[in-house]
Design an enzyme around this catalytic site. Structure first.
Site, PDB file in Angstrom:
ATOM      1  N   LYS A 159      -9.968  44.806 -19.702  1.00  0.00           N
ATOM      2  CA  LYS A 159     -10.621  44.443 -18.592  1.00  0.00           C
ATOM      3  C   LYS A 159     -10.513  45.644 -17.446  1.00  0.00           C
ATOM      4  O   LYS A 159     -10.297  45.587 -16.261  1.00  0.00           O
ATOM      5  CB  LYS A 159     -10.250  43.020 -17.580  1.00  0.00           C
ATOM      6  CG  LYS A 159     -10.628  41.932 -18.570  1.00  0.00           C
ATOM      7  CD  LYS A 159     -10.048  40.784 -17.916  1.00  0.00           C
ATOM      8  CE  LYS A 159      -8.565  40.509 -17.966  1.00  0.00           C
ATOM      9  NZ  LYS A 159      -8.002  39.198 -17.602  1.00  0.00           N
ATOM     10  N   ASP A 195      -4.265  32.867 -17.898  1.00  0.00           N
ATOM     11  CA  ASP A 195      -4.968  32.287 -16.997  1.00  0.00           C
ATOM     12  C   ASP A 195      -5.692  31.013 -17.736  1.00  0.00           C
ATOM     13  O   ASP A 195      -5.929  29.994 -17.075  1.00  0.00           O
ATOM     14  CB  ASP A 195      -6.077  33.168 -16.433  1.00  0.00           C
ATOM     15  CG  ASP A 195      -6.875  34.020 -17.254  1.00  0.00           C
ATOM     16  OD1 ASP A 195      -6.739  33.962 -18.212  1.00  0.00           O
ATOM     17  OD2 ASP A 195      -7.729  34.764 -16.814  1.00  0.00           O
TER      18      ASP A 195
HETATM   19  C1  GLC Z   1      -9.102  38.975 -21.086  1.00  0.00           C
HETATM   20  C2  GLC Z   1      -7.676  38.968 -21.321  1.00  0.00           C
HETATM   21  C3  GLC Z   1      -7.149  37.526 -21.712  1.00  0.00           C
HETATM   22  C4  GLC Z   1      -7.970  36.785 -20.448  1.00  0.00           C
HETATM   23  C5  GLC Z   1      -9.160  36.963 -20.208  1.00  0.00           C
HETATM   24  C6  GLC Z   1      -9.717  36.117 -18.967  1.00  0.00           C
HETATM   25  O1  GLC Z   1      -9.829  38.589 -22.266  1.00  0.00           O
HETATM   26  O2  GLC Z   1      -7.469  39.594 -22.629  1.00  0.00           O
HETATM   27  O3  GLC Z   1      -5.745  37.436 -21.627  1.00  0.00           O
HETATM   28  O4  GLC Z   1      -7.576  35.435 -20.357  1.00  0.00           O
HETATM   29  O5  GLC Z   1      -9.482  38.236 -20.208  1.00  0.00           O
HETATM   30  O6  GLC Z   1      -9.272  36.675 -17.782  1.00  0.00           O
END
Ligand code: GLC
Length: 451
Positions: A159, A195
């Site tokens: 991200k 999360d």
């Molecule tokens: C990305 C991260 C993951 C998280 C998701 C939503 O995929 O790698 O850990 O849960 O974003 O935020």
């Protein structure tokens, strides 16, 4: 709805964004295969969907009490929270959002953790908590290999984060070190969680049928409650029947499973990203990329003279810039009532594409947005149906959170209608919007650990 009209100029262009059920069922099959490979010791290292063990094994009862600090890093905002669990399924939350600049997102890890600790100290000072010793749950939403509840090694950044010096390190240790360097706050970090785990926990706090937590926000991922006997990498205490598994499903497709549906736009987004070849499924779905997919399709449509045929170089200047078509525009455009086009006209004029977009042009742009967001929702529906079918309980509630899910006016509808077709007919399900998963969920994990 407008997607069914056959007169659209962009119809052919968008065809490959419309996935039929035979394609979706194939994705289901491949996703299940990757999920099982992630769970299995022998295949885990090669699997796309890693299925990390979270060591969270107790769902909340709703009767938890106590005051906890929580940190939430990895979504749209960075937040510090004070959560008071009050039994009877209730919680009171005070929180503050802090900016994480681009410079911090890609600067040295030490700088990131110092910044986090500084925000924590500022918040605790403002809330008059400097004299208290509190327990903290750290929602860190990146792929981590956990070794127990208080040790999590970052596997890779996702991200748009890319801070050197953090990958392969225990992020709890990095946070503790930063807190120690300051020396002005007294905190015990009692749990690190994703999360998705926070979302599952916060929904389970109110609804005991919640078995899955999914995020459709900046990134896209899900966790679910799996039987310990199916998790070959589980090395915790024996005796508890279930454990939450963080699928890290955003990485699905890295070995080519999604190549049969990837478009030119998907491929160029991946190439231009900070992590080419990685997080393929996430890049077809989540908020970090959705607007960019629409932007690339718009450019293609303009190039083929299907849209704004008189648009010259000058008018294209804005749209030619990466990320100029924000994901929230997709939501805003789909929010317009048919025949109204207020948002769509504003967005197209702001982008400089046309001084007075016609209704027909707006209808085309909206059609493009619908095809892209609906594909995203259908792709999420695939993985969610697979998980529900795998859990195979009479009823499963899916806890959902994330900016795309919350802000897009039709995402829930698109996702649910497709899940109804893909979930086994003997199983019922519902989608539940999570209330502050990263805060309340973190406090609940902290409470189940320390309580
Ligand atoms: C990305 C991260 C993951 C998280 C998701 C939503 O995929 O790698 O850990 O849960 O974003 O935020």
């Amino acid at each position: 709805m407008s997607t069914t009209k056959t007169t659209r100029k962009c119809r052919n262009l968008m065809e490959e964004f419309i996935l039929d059920n035979s394609q979706l069922l194939e994705i289901n099959r491949r996703f299940l295969n990757e999920l099982n490979r992630g769970l299995c010791k022998r295949t885990h290292d090669q699997a796309d969907v890693k299925c990390f063990v979270t060591y969270v094994q107790d769902l909340p009862t709703g009767e938890e009490i106590g005051r906890y600090m929580a940190l939430d890093l990895g979504g749209t905002n960075f937040r510090v929270l004070l959560v008071t669990l009050k039994a009877h399924h209730e919680a009171d939350i005070k929180s503050k959002t802090y900016a994480i600049s681009q410079e911090i997102m890609t600067g040295p890890g030490v700088q990131l953790f110092d910044h986090i600790a500084e925000c924590l100290a500022t918040f605790m000072k403002e809330q008059d908590l400097l004299e208290d010793h509190l327990h903290l749950g750290f929602t860190f939403s990146f792929p981590c290999k956990q070794v127990g509840l208080t040790k999590g090694y970052l596997i890779r950044w996702t991200k748009g984060f890319n801070c050197p010096g953090v990958e392969n390190e225990d992020v709890v240790e990095l946070l503790k070190d930063a807190i120690k360097r300051r020396g002005d706050i007294s905190i015990s970090v009692v749990a690190i969680l994703n999360d998705t785990t926070g979302t599952l926990m916060s929904c389970a706090h109110r609804n005991k049928n919640c078995h899955i937590g999914v995020i459709i926000g900046t990134g896209c991922n899900a966790c679910y409650l799996e039987r310990v006997e199916n998790v070959e990498l589980y090395d915790g205490q024996p005796g508890k029947p279930y454990v939450i598994v963080n699928a890290e499903m955003g990485a699905f497709g890295e070995s080519g499973s999604l190549d049969f549906i990837r478009t030119d736009e998907d491929k160029s987004i991946d190439r231009a990203s900070m992590n080419p070849g990685k997080q393929i499924y996430e890049k077809m779905i989540s908020g970090m990329y959705m607007g960019e997919i629409v932007r690339l399709v718009l450019l293609k449509a303009i190039d083929k003279k299907l849209l704004f045929p008189n648009c010259g170089k000058q008018q294209l200047q804005r749209l030619a810039m990466s990320d100029s078509f924000e994901t929230r525009f997709v939501s805003e455009i789909e929010e317009d009532k048919e025949g109204d086009w207020t948002n769509c006209k504003r967005i197209l004029t702001d982008l400089g594409l046309s001084k007075q977009p016609t209704n027909d042009e707006c209808a085309e742009v909206r059609y493009i947005c619908e095809c892209v967001s609906r594909r995203a929702a259908h792709l999420v529906a695939c993985s969610q149906a697979t998980m529900i079918n795998k859990i195979n309980e009479g009823h499963s509630t899916v806890g959902v959170d994330g900016t795309v899910y919350r802000l897009h006016p039709k995402f829930n509808e698109y996702m649910e209608e497709k899940m109804k077709e893909l979930v086994n007919p003997n199983i019922s399900f519902d989608l539940m919007l999570s209330e502050d998963g990263s805060g309340r969920g973190a406090a609940l994990v902290a409470a189940t650990v320390t309580g």
